[in-house]
Write a protein that holds these residues in place. Structure first.
Motif, mmCIF file in Angstrom:
data_model
loop_
_atom_site.group_PDB
_atom_site.id
_atom_site.type_symbol
_atom_site.label_atom_id
_atom_site.label_comp_id
_atom_site.label_asym_id
_atom_site.label_seq_id
_atom_site.Cartn_x
_atom_site.Cartn_y
_atom_site.Cartn_z
ATOM 1 N N GLN A 63 25.460 42.737 45.659
ATOM 2 C CA GLN A 63 26.799 42.582 45.070
ATOM 3 C C GLN A 63 27.647 41.612 45.888
ATOM 4 O O GLN A 63 28.385 40.810 45.328
ATOM 5 C CB GLN A 63 27.480 43.952 44.957
ATOM 6 C CG GLN A 63 28.807 43.945 44.237
ATOM 7 C CD GLN A 63 29.982 43.649 45.143
ATOM 8 O OE1 GLN A 63 30.015 44.078 46.298
ATOM 9 N NE2 GLN A 63 30.944 42.913 44.635
ATOM 10 N N PRO A 117 28.812 36.312 43.037
ATOM 11 C CA PRO A 117 30.224 36.299 42.647
ATOM 12 C C PRO A 117 30.440 37.063 41.333
ATOM 13 O O PRO A 117 29.569 37.075 40.456
ATOM 14 C CB PRO A 117 30.532 34.806 42.458
ATOM 15 C CG PRO A 117 29.460 34.088 43.223
ATOM 16 C CD PRO A 117 28.248 34.973 43.163
ATOM 17 N N ASP A 118 31.594 37.707 41.210
ATOM 18 C CA ASP A 118 31.981 38.423 39.998
ATOM 19 C C ASP A 118 30.965 39.501 39.618
ATOM 20 O O ASP A 118 30.577 39.631 38.459
ATOM 21 C CB ASP A 118 32.194 37.433 38.847
ATOM 22 C CG ASP A 118 32.946 38.050 37.677
ATOM 23 O OD1 ASP A 118 33.723 39.015 37.895
ATOM 24 O OD2 ASP A 118 32.747 37.590 36.546
ATOM 25 N N SER A 119 30.514 40.245 40.623
ATOM 26 C CA SER A 119 29.559 41.325 40.351
ATOM 27 C C SER A 119 30.116 42.654 40.836
ATOM 28 O O SER A 119 31.003 42.706 41.685
ATOM 29 C CB SER A 119 28.207 41.029 41.012
ATOM 30 O OG SER A 119 28.312 41.031 42.414
ATOM 31 N N ARG A 120 29.558 43.699 40.261
ATOM 32 C CA ARG A 120 29.952 45.070 40.597
ATOM 33 C C ARG A 120 28.689 45.920 40.676
ATOM 34 O O ARG A 120 27.713 45.641 39.979
ATOM 35 C CB ARG A 120 30.850 45.651 39.508
ATOM 36 C CG ARG A 120 32.198 45.027 39.439
ATOM 37 C CD ARG A 120 32.934 45.415 38.147
ATOM 38 N NE ARG A 120 34.284 44.895 38.202
ATOM 39 C CZ ARG A 120 34.598 43.617 38.077
ATOM 40 N NH1 ARG A 120 33.660 42.713 37.884
ATOM 41 N NH2 ARG A 120 35.849 43.217 38.156
ATOM 42 N N THR A 141 34.764 43.640 31.949
ATOM 43 C CA THR A 141 34.906 42.836 33.168
ATOM 44 C C THR A 141 34.156 41.520 33.148
ATOM 45 O O THR A 141 34.473 40.611 33.919
ATOM 46 C CB THR A 141 34.402 43.611 34.407
ATOM 47 O OG1 THR A 141 32.995 43.838 34.272
ATOM 48 C CG2 THR A 141 35.134 44.924 34.584
ATOM 49 N N GLY A 171 30.844 39.242 34.088
ATOM 50 C CA GLY A 171 30.125 39.164 35.360
ATOM 51 C C GLY A 171 28.771 39.831 35.321
ATOM 52 O O GLY A 171 28.087 39.854 34.304
ATOM 53 N N THR A 172 28.410 40.391 36.453
ATOM 54 C CA THR A 172 27.085 40.974 36.658
ATOM 55 C C THR A 172 27.227 42.402 37.142
ATOM 56 O O THR A 172 28.078 42.696 37.994
ATOM 57 C CB THR A 172 26.310 40.155 37.717
ATOM 58 O OG1 THR A 172 26.167 38.817 37.234
ATOM 59 C CG2 THR A 172 24.947 40.745 38.005
#
Length: 174
Positions: free
Chosen positions: A21, A25-28, A73, A75-76
């Motif tokens: 994570q 970038p832009d992951s949760r 959201t 992202g990933t």
């Protein structure tokens, strides 16, 4: 996209997921086990089982929750979760595909001796009969469908940081 980190208990999924994570970038991180914990709190309880994955609502709720999170959201999502039963994996992966969500499936793998040592030496959970009990089913799944289904990363001699880097590098190469 979903980066699914599969593998047995003690292989390092949760630790690796947090590191993956940080690298994407832009992951949760979404731990699908929390869905199972919620279902375990239903009162009166759902039918008796030794694993909440046996409850059909767990599988569909994992799909719906992941879809809703990504819809909200973008992202990933990095999902550390052991799934050893092939029909359950098919149900989840097909459910995600029905929403057009690409899934990159990884298996963090280690040999049985390494896994036993990690479980024995775990300073957070201590030795766990529950985790030991999954070593044989994991080995059977790995040598059956699971080892063919996913990108395997052997963590026997890797630090969690190196395993996370291998996951991310594999994503970049695809």
């Amino acid at each position: 996209m979903i980066v699914w980190l599969n593998g047995t208990h003690g292989v390092g999924k949760t630790t690796t997921a947090a590191l993956v994570q940080q690298l994407i970038p832009d992951s949760r991180v979404f731990d699908a086990e929390k869905v199972g914990e919620t279902l375990m709190d239903v009162n009166p309880g759902l039918p008796e089982t030794d694993n909440f994955q046996n409850w059909p609502p767990w599988r569909s709720l994992v799909v719906e929750t992941a879809h809703r999170i990504l819809d909200y959201t973008g992202g990933t999502l990095v999902m550390p979760m052991t799934v050893l039963i092939e029909p359950y994996w098919r149900e989840i992966s097909q459910g995600l595909a029905s929403y057009g969500i690409p899934v990159r499936h990884f298996v963090l793998h280690a040999d049985q001796e390494t896994l036993r040592k990690r479980i024995q030496d775990d300073t957070m959970m201590g030795p766990s009969v529950f985790r030991y009990n999954y070593l044989t089913p994991y080995d059977e799944a790995f040598h059956g469908w699971l080892g063919r289904e996913a990108h395997v990363i052997d963590t026997s001699a890797l630090t969690p940081g190196r395993a996370a880097s291998e996951v991310v590098n594999s994503l970049s190469a695809a």
